[in-house]
Scaffold this motif. Structure first.
Motif, short mmCIF file in Angstrom:
data_model
loop_
_atom_site.label_atom_id
_atom_site.label_comp_id
_atom_site.label_asym_id
_atom_site.label_seq_id
_atom_site.Cartn_x
_atom_site.Cartn_y
_atom_site.Cartn_z
N GLY A 118 -59.53 2.94 30.42
CA GLY A 118 -59.52 3.27 28.29
C GLY A 118 -59.59 1.79 27.70
O GLY A 118 -60.93 2.62 27.19
N ILE A 119 -59.89 0.60 28.63
CA ILE A 119 -60.16 -0.31 27.65
C ILE A 119 -61.80 -0.66 27.99
O ILE A 119 -62.60 -0.79 29.28
N GLN A 120 -62.51 -1.12 27.15
CA GLN A 120 -63.87 -1.39 26.92
C GLN A 120 -63.90 -3.19 27.44
O GLN A 120 -63.49 -3.57 26.73
N THR A 121 -65.22 -3.05 28.14
CA THR A 121 -65.69 -5.00 27.95
C THR A 121 -66.61 -5.69 27.33
O THR A 121 -67.31 -4.17 26.38
N THR A 122 -66.71 -5.92 27.22
CA THR A 122 -67.89 -7.22 26.62
C THR A 122 -69.52 -6.83 27.13
O THR A 122 -70.39 -6.56 26.41
N GLU A 123 -69.37 -5.96 27.96
CA GLU A 123 -70.57 -5.24 28.34
C GLU A 123 -70.75 -3.89 28.09
O GLU A 123 -71.58 -3.18 29.02
N GLY A 124 -69.88 -3.69 27.52
CA GLY A 124 -69.98 -2.23 27.17
C GLY A 124 -69.79 -1.15 27.92
O GLY A 124 -69.87 -0.20 28.16
N ARG A 125 -68.88 -1.50 29.30
CA ARG A 125 -67.96 -0.79 29.92
C ARG A 125 -66.64 -0.43 29.84
O ARG A 125 -66.56 -0.95 28.98
N THR A 126 -65.85 0.67 30.60
CA THR A 126 -64.97 1.14 30.14
C THR A 126 -64.31 0.96 31.92
O THR A 126 -64.55 1.70 33.20
N ILE A 127 -63.29 0.45 31.63
CA ILE A 127 -62.32 0.90 32.69
C ILE A 127 -61.56 2.02 33.19
O ILE A 127 -61.04 2.67 32.35
N TYR A 128 -61.09 2.07 34.48
CA TYR A 128 -61.10 3.23 34.98
C TYR A 128 -59.73 3.90 34.65
O TYR A 128 -59.12 2.70 34.68
N TRP A 129 -59.48 5.60 34.54
CA TRP A 129 -58.33 5.32 34.55
C TRP A 129 -57.40 5.42 35.61
O TRP A 129 -58.08 5.88 36.44
N GLY A 130 -56.17 5.29 35.97
CA GLY A 130 -55.72 5.53 37.15
C GLY A 130 -55.85 4.78 38.60
O GLY A 130 -55.75 4.81 39.50
#
Length: 357
Positions: A118-130
């Protein structure tokens, strides 16, 4: 530096999962999970929503909705606790879609177990859960907890503790999980024993305790670069879920999490907020041990309250020391990633695509 390092390690190993009490200065708490937030309870999941989320627009959920309660300030949606973790897709007020799950994983005897999803990156992407998990030591896992961990598809376990720690409290984990151990600093037992006594006798001042913590955070990511490189690659090279941990899941684990998030191009402030979740998730456990201080002082009357507080809570000043040491020696985090972690820009992009969407 070596003396300070060994001096710190002993007191830190002693107190990393130890008692604390009402802080002389309030600890820092994370704002990462303000809203939306999914809370796992013993019997169900609860989704708490505040503005600006559209509180009525749940696009998808893996679990049945049991009850929905609308308050003036927020909405609480309760979900049945079925097999597997809850995953909810929400539409925000600006018509974006986000996926959400519970960040804190409920294990009664395992501290600080959480998901980096759920954490967003500077590139506008989001880390997958699990995919990426962190925690404290796993010796307290019970049989149904081991089964739950297996259902989470955690195929790789990376233990960051010392030899002494892991022999005293060996991890429990599923037979389907592969265990790895990496110790990024030496374990000097004679020095550890001396340091424990120094803490109990009140021979470490509050200022010295902070400086020792900063010294450790400065030391850890740069003095054993080959081991740190192996840890980061072991975490990021897996195609299944990975869990890394130390004793309390806050210091060594916090530094490794910060490095992993840096590779994935998460901004510094978000990394600090994720790091501070150790205070949020350990708060009740820390405060529950408050009375132990009175008992400890019957035997060690010079045991310093503020010193114990400093070792019990995390503080952004500590993690800043890690980043400062990296940037002082290598010029930037990007240089550290390429020169120390040996991650090329091409490989870094592959990791980003694997762990984020």
């Amino acid at each position: 530096m070596m003396l300070k390092r060994f001096f710190f390690i002993g007191s830190w190993l002693l107190l990393s999962a130890s008692c604390a009490y009402k802080a002389t200065q309030p600890p820092q708490f994370s704002k990462l999970d303000q809203s939306p937030v999914v809370i796992e309870t013993k019997h169900n999941y609860e989704l708490h929503l505040k503005s600006p989320q559209n509180r009525g627009d749940i696009l998808f959920t893996t679990h049945l909705i049991q009850k929905k309660t609308v308050h003036s300030d927020d909405t609480v949606v309760r979900f049945a606790k079925q097999e597997g973790r809850l995953l909810v897709a929400l539409r925000t007020d600006n018509n974006d879609t986000i996926q959400w799950s519970n960040r804190k994983i409920l294990f009664k005897k395992v501290p600080n177990f959480r998901d980096l999803g759920g954490i967003q990156t500077t590139e506008g992407r989001t880390i997958y859960w699990g995919k990426l998990f962190r925690s404290g030591q796993l010796n307290g896992l019970r049989k149904h907890d081991v089964k739950k961990m297996e259902e989470m598809d955690i195929g790789t376990l990376v233990d960051l503790r010392t030899e002494v720690e892991l022999h005293k409290k060996p991890d429990k984990y599923p037979t389907t999980t592969t265990y790895f151990h990496y110790n990024a600093f030496e374990d000097e037992q004679e020095q550890l024993a001396k340091t424990r006594q120094a803490v109990f006798k009140g021979e470490i001042s509050p200022i010295e305790s902070v400086e020792l913590l900063k010294a450790f955070y400065s030391y850890y990511p740069i003095e054993e670069p080959e081991i740190i490189k192996e840890i980061i690659h072991k975490v990021l090279d897996q195609n299944h879920a990975v869990l890394f941990h130390c004793s309390a899941g806050k210091d060594r684990t916090g530094i490794i999490a910060a490095l992993v998030l840096s590779v994935l191009k998460v901004d510094r402030e978000t990394i600090y907020q994720e790091y501070l979740l150790s205070n949020n998730y350990r708060q009740k456990g820390i405060e529950k041990q408050l009375k132990l201080l009175k008992v400890g002082r019957l035997i060690y009357p010079k045991l310093n309250q503020t010193v114990v507080e400093n070792f019990s809570w995390v503080n952004t000043d500590y993690l800043m020391a890690s980043f400062g040491a990296i940037e002082s020696r290598y010029g930037s985090m990007d240089n550290y990633i390429s020169q120390v972690l040996k991650i090329t820009e091409s490989d870094r992009q592959k990791y980003i695509e694997k762990f984020t969407y």
